[in-house]
Motif scaffolding. Structure first.
Motif: not given
Length: 298
Positions: A3-9
């Motif tokens: 979820s962190t990577k998705r939010l970062n993207r």
């Protein structure tokens, strides 16, 4: 992908919108506009929503919709939704023509991340009275996120749907769509709720909120506004700046967030009874206003 990577993207690819203390924004999400059938949760509040939208149009607000505006899990195509709520879309078109419309896709309208799909289905509509196609949202683009950036302070407001923190509804939205169309939509009529929806699953709702708060803490307490869970959130200054605008499918009311004069507020529109027994639609301030700079942390 976490979820962190998705939010970062989502943050990295967000559309940036400059604003100042004279700017006015209203933020809604989770309208779930349907086809006016028994499963159309939006239908109960459409008059409230249309009245509120008219108010914001007259007052010069910019309109941000943070996903799940159209219910494209229960409904196969946009055309049936458009016909059911034509007046709403014609008013949204007026926002669009004045560059005051900013749209984000969520899990229930995730097909809008495909620009070709958007151009095919939203650019025009067939008007049976005239027997010809008419323009609707020509040139519109849906985004995964928006970043409102203050011209003077540089403060950023990260606005997205929030399903990036929901592993199932982000990665397996097509499976969720299939289950809703085949199984849960018919069961709605007898009162059985869809267990995959965080709005109806409290434990999953809490987990999603925790993941978003963790992302905020890891990103210099960036003010973040989401929807998805349908639960309004308005923190006090000094708390984690995690906001949720709620939804437009609450029982007999809709909630949203306003940004006016450099201040942020949580508001509700609902039907109220006058002393003489007549009904009126009223706007109620639920939380705020608070100065945006009170949440500023560069």
């Amino acid at each position: 992908m976490s979820s962190t990577k998705r939010l970062n993207r989502a943050y990295k690819n967000a559309r940036k919108i400059a604003f100042d203390d004279k700017s006015k924004f209203v933020i809604f999400s989770d309208c779930h506009r349907g086809d006016n059938s028994f499963a159309d949760d939006f239908a109960n509040n459409r008059n409230i929503y249309f009245h509120a939208l008219n108010y914001y149009y007259r007052e010069g607000f910019e309109y941000c919709e943070l996903g799940d505006g159209d219910e494209l899990w229960e409904n196969i195509n946009f055309e049936s939704i458009f016909e059911a709520h034509k007046n709403v879309y014609q008013l949204l078109r007026q926002f669009h023509l004045q560059n005051r419309l900013h749209m984000v896709w969520g899990n229930h309208d995730m097909v809008y991340r495909d620009q070709k799909y958007v151009e095919k289905h939203l650019s025009s509509y067939f008007e049976p009275i005239d027997g010809e196609d008419k323009s609707l949202f020509v040139g519109i683009t849906y985004h995964e996120a928006l970043v409102l950036q203050h011209k003077d302070t540089g403060q950023e407001l990260f606005c997205t749907h929030g399903h990036q923190a929901d592993w199932w509804n982000y990665n397996f939205w097509k499976v969720g769509r299939f289950l809703v169309r085949i199984l849960w939509k018919p069961l709605q009529v007898v009162g059985i709720a869809d267990p995959t929806s965080p709005a109806k699953n409290y434990k999953e709702l809490i987990r999603i909120e925790k993941r978003i708060k963790k992302w905020i803490l890891n990103n210099q307490l960036k003010l973040t506004i989401v929807g998805h869970t349908h639960r309004p959130r308005f923190p006090e200054p000094g708390q984690i700046p995690f906001f949720n605008d709620g939804s437009c499918v609450h029982p007999r009311s809709i909630t949203g967030i306003e940004i006016v004069n450099g201040e942020i507020s949580l508001i509700k529109w609902h039907i109220s009874t006058k002393p003489d027994g007549t009904l009126q639609i009223v706007r109620v301030l639920l939380e705020g206003p608070e100065q945006l700079k009170a949440y500023h942390n560069l």
